[in-house]
Design an enzyme around this catalytic site. Structure first.
Site, short mmCIF file in Angstrom:
data_model
loop_
_atom_site.label_atom_id
_atom_site.label_comp_id
_atom_site.label_asym_id
_atom_site.label_seq_id
_atom_site.Cartn_x
_atom_site.Cartn_y
_atom_site.Cartn_z
N ASP A 88 0.84 -1.41 -0.07
CA ASP A 88 0.09 0.17 -0.01
C ASP A 88 0.76 1.26 0.12
OD1 ASP A 88 0.94 -0.40 2.68
OD2 ASP A 88 -0.93 0.28 3.47
N GLU A 122 9.52 -10.58 -2.42
CA GLU A 122 10.57 -9.40 -2.65
C GLU A 122 11.95 -10.24 -2.90
OE1 GLU A 122 7.20 -7.60 -0.19
OE2 GLU A 122 8.27 -9.59 -0.06
N HIS A 166 1.27 0.38 10.38
CA HIS A 166 1.66 -0.63 10.20
C HIS A 166 2.87 -1.01 9.38
CE1 HIS A 166 -0.58 0.62 6.45
NE2 HIS A 166 0.24 -0.27 5.94
N HIS A 167 3.69 -1.97 9.37
CA HIS A 167 4.84 -2.38 8.75
C HIS A 167 6.05 -1.53 9.41
CE1 HIS A 167 2.78 -4.42 5.98
NE2 HIS A 167 2.75 -3.67 5.03
N GLY A 169 26.86 -16.93 -3.05
CA GLY A 169 26.34 -18.35 -2.83
C GLY A 169 25.12 -18.55 -2.15
N ASP A 221 17.85 -29.76 -7.10
CA ASP A 221 16.47 -29.83 -6.66
C ASP A 221 16.47 -28.94 -5.24
OD1 ASP A 221 18.39 -31.62 -5.26
OD2 ASP A 221 17.13 -33.26 -5.30
N ASN A 263 19.10 -35.08 -7.33
CA ASN A 263 20.09 -36.14 -6.79
C ASN A 263 19.68 -36.21 -5.07
OD1 ASN A 263 21.07 -33.35 -6.15
ND2 ASN A 263 22.92 -33.61 -7.06
N GLY A 304 18.79 -34.19 -2.65
CA GLY A 304 19.20 -33.43 -1.52
C GLY A 304 20.40 -32.53 -1.76
N GLU A 346 26.56 -29.61 0.07
CA GLU A 346 26.79 -29.70 1.69
C GLU A 346 27.15 -31.10 2.20
OE1 GLU A 346 26.68 -27.18 2.78
OE2 GLU A 346 25.38 -25.76 1.86
#
Length: 548
Positions: free
Chosen positions: A26, A49, A112-113, A402, A429, A456, A458, A462
């Protein structure tokens, strides 16, 4: 009546910005009315955003400037991660924040916000570390302040922040009388003196090497560097953080240097150089094999946007863009030595199941001129960054910041910025699950990249660093090939495929390249424990780095 809002939009258009990303709220709706009323600018509304900031980052990598719009507080804070990535990697992105009226802010009302403490500057202060300049516009200072922050954008190639209260956007203003001008540094060191040092060093060197990085791309200097190398025939390498900063089809392009992870002959050639000219490079962990590079600073001239070194002595206050452009004026430099043999093999497919190493061999063989490769930080980046690009091709990754999920919105933003270069996205994925909401935008806007979803099972990147069998590296299994249908696509708009073998990959890649009028959504089934060799080595180095 010509307004402050019009002035902002005219200046953005002057920067080459034709699309603005974001989410309505708004406090920015009236300004949005001004955007959509223009014939020279388009509003591209996002699902959130954060994705808007990622799309703007991708757009800026291609158009060399971008803008997105949020609402005050909740909207701008959602976008900060994406803006920080643009700051880290030198992308000129303008964030415009629609905020409450000047009267509300001056009276400190609990609207608000806000944090209900009457202070409306909290969120602009939060942006200080990730922007080159910030401003809260008033009717009195608006045009001067807009020009100030946009000049900083041009100079530093980093994001800027414009807080635009509702009433100020509608306030009367005068049209720009002069074009935007980048603020030039006060020169302590003569640019010509630096050029003379470079020329002398190159003429005297027997084993010179040029290394380019991401700042060359930030300033749009890729063609300049390519012309310089074509003229001088100097050996050149780039870091993966700077890939496509030079035409990779040049005979003197050696490949990607990445510390001890480099090809052995490339590593030896670079590290034995008797003179190194380093242009727009930042030596980060993921681009130097976790700081395993060996580059002698006593034999190096290094130029960056904000600093430089001549044989390990610091220099400042020079014009980076002008200096790089002036390299074309150097004379009597022509390298006549040898290069290295490049490791390139044509891919011959079989019915075998697709593997990481074979996938990237296939991509190198099958990619075409004028394509843009977008590679998510993970298996995709470490696989794709090692391939040699075709003529007029580009590469987008985010090896410093990254942030996983970044590349899907970034690819869409870049594809919007350059509709002539077909974009090929490679994303895992786990990463896709963070930002897949923008698939709806891609379908609505009829954006037609080729998207490869590497399934693959997962967070493979990592797993290579720590916890290969730990549950925190697992993710929910989705039916990825059905996602376009779930987002409202028909077969006339999006072709969805599942690929398991080498032959299937080659077939669908050729089909997609021959069909530029539809998006291709291709799920690649790869083994859970499979990763490019470079990533496996990098994972071990990162694991050791995290212990020290």
């Amino acid at each position: 009546m010509y307004t402050v809002g019009d002035y902002v939009l005219d200046r953005l258009h002057e920067l080459g910005i034709e699309e603005i990303f974001g989410v309505p709220g708004d406090y920015n709706l009236q300004f949005l009315d001004q955007i959509i009323s223009r014939k020279d600018m388009k509003w591209v509304g996002n699902a959130n955003e954060l994705n808007a900031s990622y799309m703007a980052d991708g757009y800026a990598r291609t158009k060399k400037a971008a803008a997105f719009l949020t609402t005050f507080g909740v909207g701008e804070l959602s976008a900060v991660n994406g803006l920080a990535g643009s700051y880290a990697e030198n992308l000129p992105v303008v964030e415009i924040v629609g905020s409450p009226t000047s009267k509300v802010q001056n009276e400190g009302k609990f609207v608000h916000h806000t944090l209900a403490d009457g202070d409306f500057k909290h969120f602009m202060k939060m942006h200080e570390p990730v922007t080159a300049a910030r401003t809260l516009l008033t009717a009195e200072n608006a045009t001067v302040e807009i020009d100030r922050v946009l000049s900083a954008l041009l100079k530093e190639r980093k994001p800027v922040y414009i807080n635009l209260p509702v009433d100020v956007a509608a306030a009367k203003a005068e049209k720009p009388s002069l074009p935007l001008k980048k603020e030039n540094p006060i020169s302590n060191t003569s640019d010509q003196e630096i050029l003379n040092k470079i020329q002398e060093s190159l003429k005297n060197a027997k084993k010179p090497i040029v290394i380019t990085g991401h700042e060359i791309i930030s300033f749009g200097l890729e063609k300049t560097v390519t012309q310089f190398i074509s003229k001088t025939k100097l050996p050149i390498t780039t870091l993966n953080f700077g890939k496509s900063s030079v035409d990779e089809t040049l005979p003197s392009f050696l490949g990607i240097y990445n510390g001890k992870l480099s090809e052995p002959n490339l590593k030896e050639f670079v590290e034995s150089a008797d003179f190194i000219l380093m242009l727009g490079v930042k030596l980060t962990d993921s681009s130097t094999g976790a700081f395993t590079h060996h580059l002698n600073e006593n034999k190096m001239i290094s130029l960056n946007i904000d600093e430089g070194k001549i044989f390990n002595e610091s220099i400042q206050n020079f014009d980076f863009e002008s200096l790089i452009s002036s390299l074309l004026d150097l004379s009597e430099i022509e390298y006549k030595g040898k290069y290295i043999d490049k490791k390139q093999e044509d891919f011959v497919p079989s019915n075998a199941l697709l593997s990481q190493d074979r996938l990237w061999q296939a991509v190198e063989t099958l990619t075409q001129s004028n394509e843009t490769i977008v590679a998510e930080q993970g298996t995709s980046f470490f696989g794709a960054s090692s391939i040699f690009l075709k003529p007029k091709s580009h590469f987008i990754g985010q090896p410093l910041w990254g942030s996983i999920g970044y590349t899907f919105p970034a690819a869409l933003g870049s594809q919007i910025a350059d509709k002539e270069s077909r974009h090929l996205l490679f994303i895992g994925d786990g990463s896709l699950q963070l930002t897949v909401q923008e698939l709806g935008l891609a379908i609505r806007e009829k954006i037609n990249p080729i998207c490869f979803i590497i399934n693959n099972d997962g967070y493979t990147v990592e797993r290579e660093i720590h916890g290969p069998n730990q549950s925190y590296n697992d993710i929910p299994m989705w039916n990825y090939s059905k996602l376009p249908e779930s987002f409202g696509a028909t077969e006339e708009r999006v072709v969805s495929k599942i690929v398991r073998t080498e032959n299937e990959f080659v077939s669908v890649m050729k089909e997609a390249q021959a069909d530029p009028n539809r998006m291709y959504w291709i799920e690649l089934i790869l083994a859970k424990e499979d990763a490019p060799k470079v990533l496996k080595k990098m994972g071990k180095l990162f694991a050791e780095q995290n212990k020290s």
